[in-house]
Enzyme design. Structure first.
Site, short mmCIF file in Angstrom:
data_model
loop_
_atom_site.label_atom_id
_atom_site.label_comp_id
_atom_site.label_asym_id
_atom_site.label_seq_id
_atom_site.Cartn_x
_atom_site.Cartn_y
_atom_site.Cartn_z
N LYS A 50 0.72 -1.07 0.11
CA LYS A 50 -0.03 -0.02 -0.08
C LYS A 50 0.80 1.08 0.14
CE LYS A 50 -3.96 -2.18 2.28
NZ LYS A 50 -4.54 -2.65 3.62
N GLN A 94 -4.84 -1.65 9.84
CA GLN A 94 -4.54 -3.01 8.99
C GLN A 94 -5.21 -4.13 10.02
OE1 GLN A 94 -3.20 -3.25 6.04
NE2 GLN A 94 -3.72 -5.32 5.99
N ASP A 117 -11.21 2.94 4.25
CA ASP A 117 -11.28 1.64 3.87
C ASP A 117 -12.48 1.59 4.13
OD1 ASP A 117 -9.06 0.01 3.80
OD2 ASP A 117 -8.83 -0.42 6.10
#
Ligand code: NDP
Length: 281
Positions: A50, A94, A117
């Site tokens: 990422k 994460q 997200d």
């Protein structure tokens, strides 16, 4: 019949090129923060990918890495600080987190405007209520983009989503419903999976069960999107679908790797830019 392979890597590269141009025209760089807790090899690789992709398009990323002893309070304090920091446009945690932590409670702390997200209940709920001005989870968003880019007609089609997680299966089902598919969601207690697969025009699988779906289960000409990432008996990365046998039956199919994975990252970067633009409107 041999199915057309949907190249997620190529489409993700195009999207990133476009993002880089758009970001190049901005006065400041979009920036997002990644919160990583504990040592998980897969998570560390995802985070590295990422950050690398962000750098390529001109997005700044900052990693907050904690050891597995990090407390709920410590992480909540960090999220509150990042929420208030105007230079940070996006925050992502994460997953998975160590079991000692309440991940859902942490996600709910993230400012909805910075929820790149798309996992905050408010963003999910708004989308489900028909609001389109909201951040949508990167993986299902990427699957939809792949289907649309391949020219797959969705309206009126019967779609089977296998898996019902909050981050993939459920939002995927909502996105397909929104596109006027007739959607069925299967999970670990589903009794007749091969039969349901056989009836589906579109199959999106997100279980993490290596090569579970066989070509012989599929309807001829089905469109198959494989979200799963596992390792086969030889330690090679593979998806939920037995690619070799499915390729002969499907009209379109995504490979693993090189299908949904690169699109997830491209959609995350798109979400960071979207968040930046809204915050700077
Ligand atoms: P979860 O483990 O949270 O969810 C898996 C889902 O699969 C659950 O809903 C589970 O059912 C269902 N399931 C498990 N076994 C079966 C079975 N035998 N038949 C039918 N359904 C089953 O995983 P995620 O949703 O987070 O991820 C799914 C997969 O996708 C993983 O391999 C993950 O690595 C991958 N992934 C890939 C991404 C990418 O970018 N390519 C991004 C995110 C995930 P139940 O709810 O009943 O337990």
């Amino acid at each position: 019949m041999s199915g057309k392979i949907i190249d997620g890597k190529a489409l993700a590269a195009e999207i990133k090129k476009d993002l880089k141009e758009k970001i190049g025209d901005l006065k400041t760089k979009p920036k997002f923060a990644i919160v990583l807790v504990g040592r998980n090899e897969a998570s560390e690789i995802y985070v590295k990918n990422k950050q690398k992709a962000a750098l390529e398009v001109g997005i700044e990323s900052v990693l907050y890495a904690f050891d597995e002893k990090a407390t709920q309070k410590e992480l909540e304090n960090l999220i509150e600080k990042l929420n208030k920091d105007c230079s940070v446009n996006g925050i992502l945690i994460q997953l998975p987190l160590p079991e000692s932590l309440d991940g859902q409670a942490l996600i709910e702390k993230i400012d909805v405007q910075k929820d790149v997200d798309g996992f905050c209940p408010l963003n999910i709920g708004r989308f489900e209520c028909g609001c389109r001005n909201t951040l949508v989870a990167a993986t299902p968003k990427g699957v939809l983009r792949l289907l649309e880019n391949a020219g797959v007609k969705l309206e009126g089609k019967s779609a089977l989503v296998i898996g019902r997680s909050n981050i993939v299966g459920k939002p995927m089902a909502m996105l397909l419903l929104e596109k006027n598919c007739t959607v069925t969601v299967a999970h670990s207690a589903t009794q007749n999976l091969p039969e349901l697969v056989r009836q589906a025009d579109i199959v999106v699988s997100a279980t993490g069960r290596a090569k579970m779906i066989k070509g012989s289960w599929l309807k001829k000409g089905a469109v198959v999107v494989d979200v799963g990432i596992s390792r086969d008996g030889n330690g090679k990365i593979c998806g939920d679908v037995d690619f070799e046998s499915a390729l002969d039956v499907a009209s379109y199919i995504t490979p693993v790797p090189g299908g949904v994975g690169p699109m997830t990252i491209a959609m995350l970067l798109e979400n960071v830019l979207e968040a930046y633009l809204k915050q700077n409107a």
